[in-house]
Design a protein around this motif. Structure first.
Motif, PDB file in Angstrom:
ATOM      1  N   THR A  44      57.343  41.019  34.151  1.00 26.76           N
ATOM      2  CA  THR A  44      56.826  42.328  34.534  1.00 26.76           C
ATOM      3  C   THR A  44      55.985  42.148  35.789  1.00 26.76           C
ATOM      4  N   VAL A  45      56.417  42.766  36.873  1.00 24.38           N
ATOM      5  CA  VAL A  45      55.666  42.722  38.123  1.00 24.38           C
ATOM      6  C   VAL A  45      54.587  43.793  38.046  1.00 24.38           C
ATOM      7  N   LYS A  46      53.374  43.406  38.414  1.00 22.55           N
ATOM      8  CA  LYS A  46      52.241  44.330  38.387  1.00 22.55           C
ATOM      9  C   LYS A  46      51.715  44.530  39.800  1.00 22.55           C
ATOM     10  N   MET A  47      50.995  45.626  40.005  1.00 21.75           N
ATOM     11  CA  MET A  47      50.301  45.867  41.255  1.00 21.75           C
ATOM     12  C   MET A  47      48.811  45.744  40.960  1.00 21.75           C
ATOM     13  N   GLU A  48      48.163  44.794  41.630  1.00 21.42           N
ATOM     14  CA  GLU A  48      46.732  44.565  41.422  1.00 21.42           C
ATOM     15  C   GLU A  48      46.038  44.515  42.773  1.00 21.42           C
ATOM     16  N   GLY A  49      45.248  45.532  43.073  1.00 25.61           N
ATOM     17  CA  GLY A  49      44.504  45.540  44.329  1.00 25.61           C
ATOM     18  C   GLY A  49      45.388  45.479  45.558  1.00 25.61           C
ATOM     19  N   GLY A  50      46.523  46.145  45.532  1.00 25.19           N
ATOM     20  CA  GLY A  50      47.432  46.139  46.680  1.00 25.19           C
ATOM     21  C   GLY A  50      48.357  44.940  46.737  1.00 25.19           C
ATOM     22  N   LYS A  51      48.258  44.049  45.755  1.00 27.82           N
ATOM     23  CA  LYS A  51      49.117  42.867  45.705  1.00 27.82           C
ATOM     24  C   LYS A  51      50.121  43.000  44.572  1.00 27.82           C
ATOM     25  N   LEU A  52      51.325  42.518  44.803  1.00 30.59           N
ATOM     26  CA  LEU A  52      52.302  42.373  43.729  1.00 30.59           C
ATOM     27  C   LEU A  52      51.995  41.061  43.035  1.00 30.59           C
ATOM     28  N   VAL A  53      52.006  41.069  41.703  1.00 33.34           N
ATOM     29  CA  VAL A  53      51.655  39.889  40.919  1.00 33.34           C
ATOM     30  C   VAL A  53      52.703  39.706  39.833  1.00 33.34           C
ATOM     31  N   VAL A  54      53.231  38.469  39.702  1.00 32.51           N
ATOM     32  CA  VAL A  54      54.223  38.189  38.668  1.00 32.51           C
ATOM     33  C   VAL A  54      54.134  36.715  38.274  1.00 32.51           C
ATOM     34  N   ASP A  55      54.397  36.443  37.002  1.00 34.33           N
ATOM     35  CA  ASP A  55      54.451  35.060  36.530  1.00 34.33           C
ATOM     36  C   ASP A  55      55.903  34.638  36.403  1.00 34.33           C
ATOM     37  N   PHE A  56      56.282  33.657  37.218  1.00 32.82           N
ATOM     38  CA  PHE A  56      57.597  33.023  37.113  1.00 32.82           C
ATOM     39  C   PHE A  56      57.481  31.939  36.044  1.00 32.82           C
ATOM     40  N   PRO A  57      58.589  31.293  35.643  1.00 28.14           N
ATOM     41  CA  PRO A  57      58.505  30.295  34.572  1.00 28.14           C
ATOM     42  C   PRO A  57      57.494  29.168  34.818  1.00 28.14           C
ATOM     43  N   ASN A  58      57.362  28.672  36.058  1.00 27.03           N
ATOM     44  CA  ASN A  58      56.472  27.539  36.309  1.00 27.03           C
ATOM     45  C   ASN A  58      55.321  27.850  37.253  1.00 27.03           C
ATOM     46  N   TYR A  59      55.175  29.103  37.657  1.00 26.34           N
ATOM     47  CA  TYR A  59      54.111  29.401  38.612  1.00 26.34           C
ATOM     48  C   TYR A  59      53.737  30.882  38.625  1.00 26.34           C
ATOM     49  N   HIS A  60      52.551  31.137  39.139  1.00 31.23           N
ATOM     50  CA  HIS A  60      52.010  32.483  39.304  1.00 31.23           C
ATOM     51  C   HIS A  60      52.224  32.876  40.765  1.00 31.23           C
ATOM     52  N   HIS A  61      52.778  34.064  41.000  1.00 28.04           N
ATOM     53  CA  HIS A  61      53.180  34.472  42.347  1.00 28.04           C
ATOM     54  C   HIS A  61      52.483  35.775  42.723  1.00 28.04           C
ATOM     55  N   THR A  62      51.867  35.799  43.921  1.00 29.30           N
ATOM     56  CA  THR A  62      51.290  37.032  44.444  1.00 29.30           C
ATOM     57  C   THR A  62      51.853  37.282  45.831  1.00 29.30           C
TER      58      THR A  62
END
Length: 119
Positions: free
Chosen positions: A82-100
């Motif tokens: 689930t991609v989220k919007m946090e403070g103008g950033k897209l945020v998502v957790d891939f299997p091995n890493y956190h991506h913004t």
């Protein structure tokens, strides 16, 4: 914030470490070292089509902010996120890493960090 656009990677930090983390071989890491990945984003409200164009492969993920979507990593691994919007950033957790991802100075800035999952 509008993400729509076509962006070419200009600089990379911790390239080797990150690609090793996601399971890319040393041979492919070396081969891709000077490749400039192009990211093309089409945003329609909360709907996104996110395409990364490599010399030998194109990867496209479609998602809606706040809704679980079927995604794929560069290594071909399928997962749900689930991609989220946090403070103008897209945020998502891939299997091995956190991506913004954010737009800064008219440029697309992507940050991928490894993370630990404690259950």
């Amino acid at each position: 914030m509008a993400f729509t656009g076509k962006y070419e990677c200009e600089t990379q930090e911790n390239y080797d470490e990150f690609l090793k983390l996601i399971g890319i071989s040393d041979e492919l890491i070396e081969k891709g070292r000077n490749v400039k990945v192009v990211t093309e984003v089409i945003q329609n409200g909360n709907e996104f089509v996110w395409t990364q164009i490599y010399p030998e492969k194109t990867l496209t993920n479609k998602f809606v902010i706040g809704q679980e979507s079927e995604m794929q990593t560069i290594t071909g691994k399928q997962f749900k996120a689930t991609v989220k919007m946090e403070g103008g950033k897209l945020v998502v957790d891939f299997p091995n890493y956190h991506h913004t991802v954010e737009i800064s100075g008219g440029k697309l800035v992507e940050v991928s960090k490894d993370f630990e999952c404690h259950v």
